[in-house]
Scaffold this motif. Structure first.
Motif, PDB file in Angstrom:
ATOM      1  N   VAL A 101      -3.734  -9.114 -11.119  1.00  0.00           N
ATOM      2  CA  VAL A 101      -4.774  -9.982 -10.689  1.00  0.00           C
ATOM      3  C   VAL A 101      -4.368 -11.302 -10.070  1.00  0.00           C
ATOM      4  N   GLN A 102      -3.198 -11.765 -10.575  1.00  0.00           N
ATOM      5  CA  GLN A 102      -2.613 -13.039 -10.143  1.00  0.00           C
ATOM      6  C   GLN A 102      -2.185 -12.746  -8.668  1.00  0.00           C
ATOM      7  N   MET A 103      -1.465 -11.552  -8.594  1.00  0.00           N
ATOM      8  CA  MET A 103      -0.897 -11.253  -7.270  1.00  0.00           C
ATOM      9  C   MET A 103      -1.903 -11.220  -6.033  1.00  0.00           C
ATOM     10  N   ILE A 104      -3.067 -10.604  -6.366  1.00  0.00           N
ATOM     11  CA  ILE A 104      -4.067 -10.575  -5.497  1.00  0.00           C
ATOM     12  C   ILE A 104      -4.827 -11.977  -5.045  1.00  0.00           C
ATOM     13  N   ILE A 105      -4.732 -12.840  -6.100  1.00  0.00           N
ATOM     14  CA  ILE A 105      -5.216 -14.435  -5.981  1.00  0.00           C
ATOM     15  C   ILE A 105      -4.080 -14.834  -4.952  1.00  0.00           C
ATOM     16  N   ASP A 106      -2.584 -14.791  -5.233  1.00  0.00           N
ATOM     17  CA  ASP A 106      -1.761 -15.309  -4.645  1.00  0.00           C
ATOM     18  C   ASP A 106      -1.690 -15.057  -3.162  1.00  0.00           C
ATOM     19  N   PRO A 171      -0.464  -5.981   1.137  1.00  0.00           N
ATOM     20  CA  PRO A 171       0.733  -5.803   1.787  1.00  0.00           C
ATOM     21  C   PRO A 171       1.772  -5.366   0.860  1.00  0.00           C
ATOM     22  N   LEU A 172       2.942  -4.723   1.376  1.00  0.00           N
ATOM     23  CA  LEU A 172       3.697  -4.097   0.476  1.00  0.00           C
ATOM     24  C   LEU A 172       4.404  -4.945  -0.762  1.00  0.00           C
ATOM     25  N   ASN A 173       4.440  -6.252  -0.424  1.00  0.00           N
ATOM     26  CA  ASN A 173       4.949  -7.398  -1.676  1.00  0.00           C
ATOM     27  C   ASN A 173       3.929  -7.586  -2.596  1.00  0.00           C
ATOM     28  N   GLY A 174       2.788  -7.089  -2.367  1.00  0.00           N
ATOM     29  CA  GLY A 174       1.752  -6.835  -3.454  1.00  0.00           C
ATOM     30  C   GLY A 174       1.571  -5.979  -4.583  1.00  0.00           C
ATOM     31  N   ILE A 175       2.626  -4.894  -4.475  1.00  0.00           N
ATOM     32  CA  ILE A 175       2.849  -3.896  -5.157  1.00  0.00           C
ATOM     33  C   ILE A 175       4.032  -4.260  -6.288  1.00  0.00           C
ATOM     34  N   VAL A 176       4.015  -4.354  -7.355  1.00  0.00           N
ATOM     35  CA  VAL A 176       4.831  -4.804  -8.395  1.00  0.00           C
ATOM     36  C   VAL A 176       5.670  -3.605  -9.123  1.00  0.00           C
ATOM     37  N   ALA A 177       4.782  -2.340  -9.014  1.00  0.00           N
ATOM     38  CA  ALA A 177       5.793  -1.439  -9.808  1.00  0.00           C
ATOM     39  C   ALA A 177       4.855  -0.003  -9.209  1.00  0.00           C
ATOM     40  N   TYR A 178       5.668   0.972  -9.840  1.00  0.00           N
ATOM     41  CA  TYR A 178       4.718   2.356  -9.520  1.00  0.00           C
ATOM     42  C   TYR A 178       5.143   3.165 -10.928  1.00  0.00           C
ATOM     43  N   ILE A 179       4.114   3.801 -11.209  1.00  0.00           N
ATOM     44  CA  ILE A 179       4.148   4.835 -12.240  1.00  0.00           C
ATOM     45  C   ILE A 179       4.106   6.099 -11.780  1.00  0.00           C
ATOM     46  N   VAL A 180       4.969   6.991 -12.228  1.00  0.00           N
ATOM     47  CA  VAL A 180       5.047   8.662 -11.758  1.00  0.00           C
ATOM     48  C   VAL A 180       5.145   9.388 -13.248  1.00  0.00           C
ATOM     49  N   TYR A 181       4.903  10.836 -12.937  1.00  0.00           N
ATOM     50  CA  TYR A 181       4.622  11.596 -14.098  1.00  0.00           C
ATOM     51  C   TYR A 181       6.154  11.874 -14.464  1.00  0.00           C
ATOM     52  N   ASN A 182       7.008  12.167 -13.721  1.00  0.00           N
ATOM     53  CA  ASN A 182       8.382  12.853 -14.176  1.00  0.00           C
ATOM     54  C   ASN A 182       9.415  12.397 -12.918  1.00  0.00           C
ATOM     55  N   GLN A 183      10.747  12.693 -13.580  1.00  0.00           N
ATOM     56  CA  GLN A 183      11.762  12.525 -12.935  1.00  0.00           C
ATOM     57  C   GLN A 183      11.884  12.879 -11.390  1.00  0.00           C
ATOM     58  N   ASN A 184      11.569  13.921 -11.140  1.00  0.00           N
ATOM     59  CA  ASN A 184      11.216  14.690  -9.694  1.00  0.00           C
ATOM     60  C   ASN A 184      10.456  13.754  -8.891  1.00  0.00           C
TER      61      ASN A 184
END
Length: 207
Positions: A101-106, A171-184
């Protein structure tokens, strides 16, 4: 006031959309930078309904990019299992793009948020001026619930699907992380060019 930098927002997308996101960020379908090869997941009928739904501020819901406040949503369950005539998408191909939320505000992006599924008549819509009350507005227990069928709480599903709606591209810098299902899946993101330090393998966020 809650710590808005720790109030994370989750948007699911197909893994094949990640290269475009790395170049342009998360884009709206009407954006000049929209992905011509976008791979959709979800219910196309619901998407059509959302496009026509008018918010209290006069804008249409479809003008916004939606995020959830949590994971393991009813939508994910439908997508993974192919219910409601939705094409089945394996968990390995579903990526959570995470902002806060703070990132969207910033980033000075306009937004609306709701205390339940946005098109449900029982949900209330809130504006940026209300964000200081976010901690009390959202039912965080419902958001974090693993399941939503409860004969003693028939409103649980609606509250779990509370939404944070962002107007315009992120923008891309608004994404702070990604979650994925497995190592692949993580390996695929890293090969696309995502920093491996912000990709987390967490299969408990899937069904």
């Amino acid at each position: 006031m809650s710590e808005l930098d720790k109030k994370y927002l989750f948007r699911m997308t197909h893994i094949e959309n990640i290269p475009h996101i790395l170049e342009y960020g998360i884009t709206h379908v009407s954006s000049p930078n929209s992905n011509p090869d976008f791979v959709p997941i979800g219910d196309s009928t619901l998407i059509s309904t959302r496009n026509d739904f008018v918010l209290n501020n006069g804008r249409r819901l479809g003008e916004y990019i939606p995020f959830y406040f949590g994971t393991r949503t009813p939508m994910l369950y439908v997508v993974q299992n192919g219910y409601n005539m939705v094409t089945t998408t394996p968990a390995q191909n579903i990526v959570y793009c995470i902002t806060s939320v703070q990132m969207i505000i910033d980033l000075k992006l306009d937004f609306v948020f709701t205390d339940g599924h946005a098109v449900d008549c029982f949900s209330t819509q809130y504006l940026p001026d209300d964000v200081s009350e976010l901690e009390d507005i959202i039912d965080w227990t419902a958001v974090k619930a693993k399941y939503w069928k409860d004969d003693n709480d028939l409103d649980l599903k609606r509250r779990k699907e509370a939404e944070f709606l962002v107007l315009g591209d992120i923008p891309l810098n608004g994404i702070v992380a990604y979650i994925v299902y497995n190592q692949n899946a993580k390996d695929s993101l890293v090969n696309f060019g995502v920093n491996d330090k912000i990709v987390y393998v967490m299969n408990n966020h899937y069904f």
